[in-house]
Design a protein around this motif. Structure first.
Motif, mmCIF file in Angstrom:
data_model
loop_
_atom_site.group_PDB
_atom_site.id
_atom_site.type_symbol
_atom_site.label_atom_id
_atom_site.label_comp_id
_atom_site.label_asym_id
_atom_site.label_seq_id
_atom_site.Cartn_x
_atom_site.Cartn_y
_atom_site.Cartn_z
ATOM 1 N N ILE A 185 0.842 -1.203 0.000
ATOM 2 C CA ILE A 185 0.000 0.000 0.000
ATOM 3 C C ILE A 185 0.874 1.249 0.000
ATOM 4 O O ILE A 185 0.613 2.210 -0.735
ATOM 5 C CB ILE A 185 -0.939 -0.020 1.213
ATOM 6 N N ALA A 186 1.930 1.257 0.811
ATOM 7 C CA ALA A 186 2.824 2.420 0.846
ATOM 8 C C ALA A 186 3.466 2.661 -0.516
ATOM 9 O O ALA A 186 3.620 3.809 -0.953
ATOM 10 C CB ALA A 186 3.891 2.208 1.911
ATOM 11 N N ARG A 187 3.833 1.587 -1.214
ATOM 12 C CA ARG A 187 4.463 1.740 -2.526
ATOM 13 C C ARG A 187 3.474 2.283 -3.555
ATOM 14 O O ARG A 187 3.822 3.097 -4.406
ATOM 15 C CB ARG A 187 5.022 0.390 -2.979
ATOM 16 N N LEU A 188 2.217 1.847 -3.458
ATOM 17 C CA LEU A 188 1.199 2.355 -4.374
ATOM 18 C C LEU A 188 0.889 3.830 -4.101
ATOM 19 O O LEU A 188 0.761 4.635 -5.020
ATOM 20 C CB LEU A 188 -0.088 1.527 -4.240
ATOM 21 N N ASP A 190 2.785 6.017 -2.476
ATOM 22 C CA ASP A 190 3.957 6.899 -2.535
ATOM 23 C C ASP A 190 5.073 6.219 -3.326
ATOM 24 O O ASP A 190 6.093 5.826 -2.767
ATOM 25 C CB ASP A 190 4.411 7.216 -1.103
ATOM 26 N N PRO A 191 4.882 6.048 -4.647
ATOM 27 C CA PRO A 191 5.880 5.313 -5.433
ATOM 28 C C PRO A 191 7.248 5.984 -5.451
ATOM 29 O O PRO A 191 8.260 5.313 -5.617
ATOM 30 C CB PRO A 191 5.250 5.277 -6.834
ATOM 31 N N ALA A 192 7.291 7.300 -5.288
ATOM 32 C CA ALA A 192 8.579 8.003 -5.299
ATOM 33 C C ALA A 192 9.300 7.921 -3.962
ATOM 34 O O ALA A 192 10.458 8.338 -3.853
ATOM 35 C CB ALA A 192 8.358 9.464 -5.677
ATOM 36 N N GLY A 193 8.625 7.400 -2.934
ATOM 37 C CA GLY A 193 9.254 7.293 -1.620
ATOM 38 C C GLY A 193 9.527 8.623 -0.959
ATOM 39 O O GLY A 193 10.495 8.773 -0.219
ATOM 40 N N LEU A 194 8.655 9.615 -1.208
ATOM 41 C CA LEU A 194 8.861 10.946 -0.640
ATOM 42 C C LEU A 194 8.375 11.052 0.797
ATOM 43 O O LEU A 194 8.835 11.907 1.547
ATOM 44 C CB LEU A 194 8.143 11.991 -1.505
ATOM 45 N N LEU A 195 7.423 10.199 1.191
ATOM 46 C CA LEU A 195 6.867 10.250 2.543
ATOM 47 C C LEU A 195 7.689 9.385 3.487
ATOM 48 O O LEU A 195 8.370 8.445 3.061
ATOM 49 C CB LEU A 195 5.415 9.775 2.532
ATOM 50 N N PRO A 196 7.638 9.665 4.796
ATOM 51 C CA PRO A 196 8.338 8.820 5.764
ATOM 52 C C PRO A 196 7.842 7.373 5.684
ATOM 53 O O PRO A 196 6.713 7.111 5.253
ATOM 54 C CB PRO A 196 7.977 9.450 7.112
ATOM 55 N N GLY A 197 8.691 6.446 6.088
ATOM 56 C CA GLY A 197 8.309 5.040 6.039
ATOM 57 C C GLY A 197 7.198 4.684 7.004
ATOM 58 O O GLY A 197 6.516 3.674 6.830
ATOM 59 N N ALA A 198 7.001 5.491 8.045
ATOM 60 C CA ALA A 198 5.960 5.234 9.043
ATOM 61 C C ALA A 198 5.153 6.502 9.282
ATOM 62 O O ALA A 198 5.660 7.620 9.134
ATOM 63 C CB ALA A 198 6.575 4.749 10.358
ATOM 64 N N ILE A 199 3.903 6.334 9.638
ATOM 65 C CA ILE A 199 3.033 7.451 9.989
ATOM 66 C C ILE A 199 3.340 7.823 11.441
ATOM 67 O O ILE A 199 3.172 6.992 12.336
ATOM 68 C CB ILE A 199 1.560 7.061 9.827
ATOM 69 N N PRO A 200 3.801 9.052 11.703
ATOM 70 C CA PRO A 200 4.252 9.381 13.070
ATOM 71 C C PRO A 200 3.179 9.251 14.133
ATOM 72 O O PRO A 200 3.441 8.741 15.218
ATOM 73 C CB PRO A 200 4.726 10.834 12.937
#
Length: 333
Positions: A185-188, A190-200
């Motif tokens: 879901i994270a890859r879909l 945010d495919p560019a990986g601009l967001l943090p890996g975890a929701i703070p």
């Protein structure tokens, strides 16, 4: 002096007899409850039931334990479970969950791993062990699904308190930090990986009125169902994205909600783009939504921020007079 010592010895003897008597009653009551579930058609697997903790508390320990409810198809299993009760306050129960446990349904199997997972419950033994309050603390939670996804959180807590003057009204608070969504879901989103890996931060605070109290029947028969939901706040922050919701819903017997939910979304165009990338909406639907929501956001002065109120009527969602679609069903399986 002799009389004092004799009195103390007698008191200790009576306390010891009382402790061992209650330990026997506890062990037999737990065994009888499990036997009753088997008689109702549940599949129950258990090992090594024991009661210890003399003299200050009662510690009920289970070895491997599995409960399968044929009515819902849910199966819970764990390599062990510990329940602690203070000798002078048997209505206060602390559950110490094992490092790993499994929750399965006919559709999916979840393997739950926890560095720490404990629950403290205040119960009313004379009212079928109805819940007055509970506090669940979590650390290092990881969930692995048989469908191939993983999720987790660094720390969190879930509190549930029965409201004074009610039998089935509860205040609920859930808060978690460093929530890791499933990688797919994270890859879909945010495919560019601009967001943090975890929701703070994820936080939800609400008051929910159920059709009956949370007591033993919630396990034995069926889960209580919500009648009214007063959502004070639901909040999630992820990078530059912020979503807040609040409102009140009445819920009918089918789980359909009627009421209003106020939503504030910061950087909402990116949220729509993420929903399109995830396949939740089509490109055409995104463009249509952008046009309508952009007009509403412009009225508030900042196009990237959106303040709207969604109206739910018998399960259908409306934005003003415009129908949006069918809303979620508020039913607990």
């Amino acid at each position: 002096m002799k009389r004092l010592l004799l009195g103390l010895a007698l008191a200790c003897a009576l306390a010891s007899v009382g402790w061992f008597g209650w330990a026997i009653v506890t062990e037999r009551a737990v065994s009888a409850w499990l036997d009753a579930r088997e008689a109702e058609g549940w599949v129950v697997t258990r090992e090594d039931l024991s009661v210890s903790g003399f003299p200050a508390e009662f510690v009920t320990g289970f070895g491997a334990l599995s409960l399968a409810d044929p009515a819902t198809g849910l199966v819970w299993s764990a390599p062990g479970l510990t329940l602690r009760q203070a000798a002078l306050a048997p209505g206060r129960v602390e559950a110490v969950w094992p490092e790993t446990q499994t929750l399965a349904s006919p559709f999916e199997r979840l393997e739950i791993t926890a560095a720490t997972l404990t629950s403290a419950l205040d119960l009313r033994p004379t009212a079928n062990f109805a819940l007055d309050a509970s506090e669940t603390r979590m650390e290092g939670i990881r969930i692995d699904s048989s469908l191939g996804w993983q999720a987790g959180l660094a720390a969190g807590h879930l509190d549930m308190i029965r409201l004074d003057g009610t039998e089935a009204g509860y205040a609920l608070l859930f808060e978690a930090t460093e929530v890791t969504p499933p990688e797919e879901i994270a890859r879909l989103l945010d495919p560019a990986g601009l967001l943090p890996g975890a929701i703070p931060v994820v936080r939800t605070q609400s008051t929910v009125t159920f059709d009956r109290p949370w007591d033993l029947s919630a396990i034995e028969e069926a889960r209580p169902q919500p009648l009214r939901i007063d959502l004070a706040e639901a909040r999630a922050e992820w990078g530059t994205l912020l979503l807040r919701m609040s409102g009140t819903l009445d819920v009918d017997a089918e789980g359909r909600g009627t009421g209003e939910i106020a939503i504030r979304a910061e950087n909402w165009p990116e949220m729509l783009a993420m929903a399109e990338r995830a396949g939740l909406i089509t490109e055409g639907a995104r463009r249509t939504a952008e046009g309508a929501l952009g007009f509403l956001a412009g009225l508030s002065g900042r196009r990237e921020d959106l303040d709207v109120t969604l109206r739910l009527n018998e399960g259908f969602v409306f934005l003003g007079p415009l129908p949006v679609g069918e809303g979620p069903r508020f039913r607990l399986r």
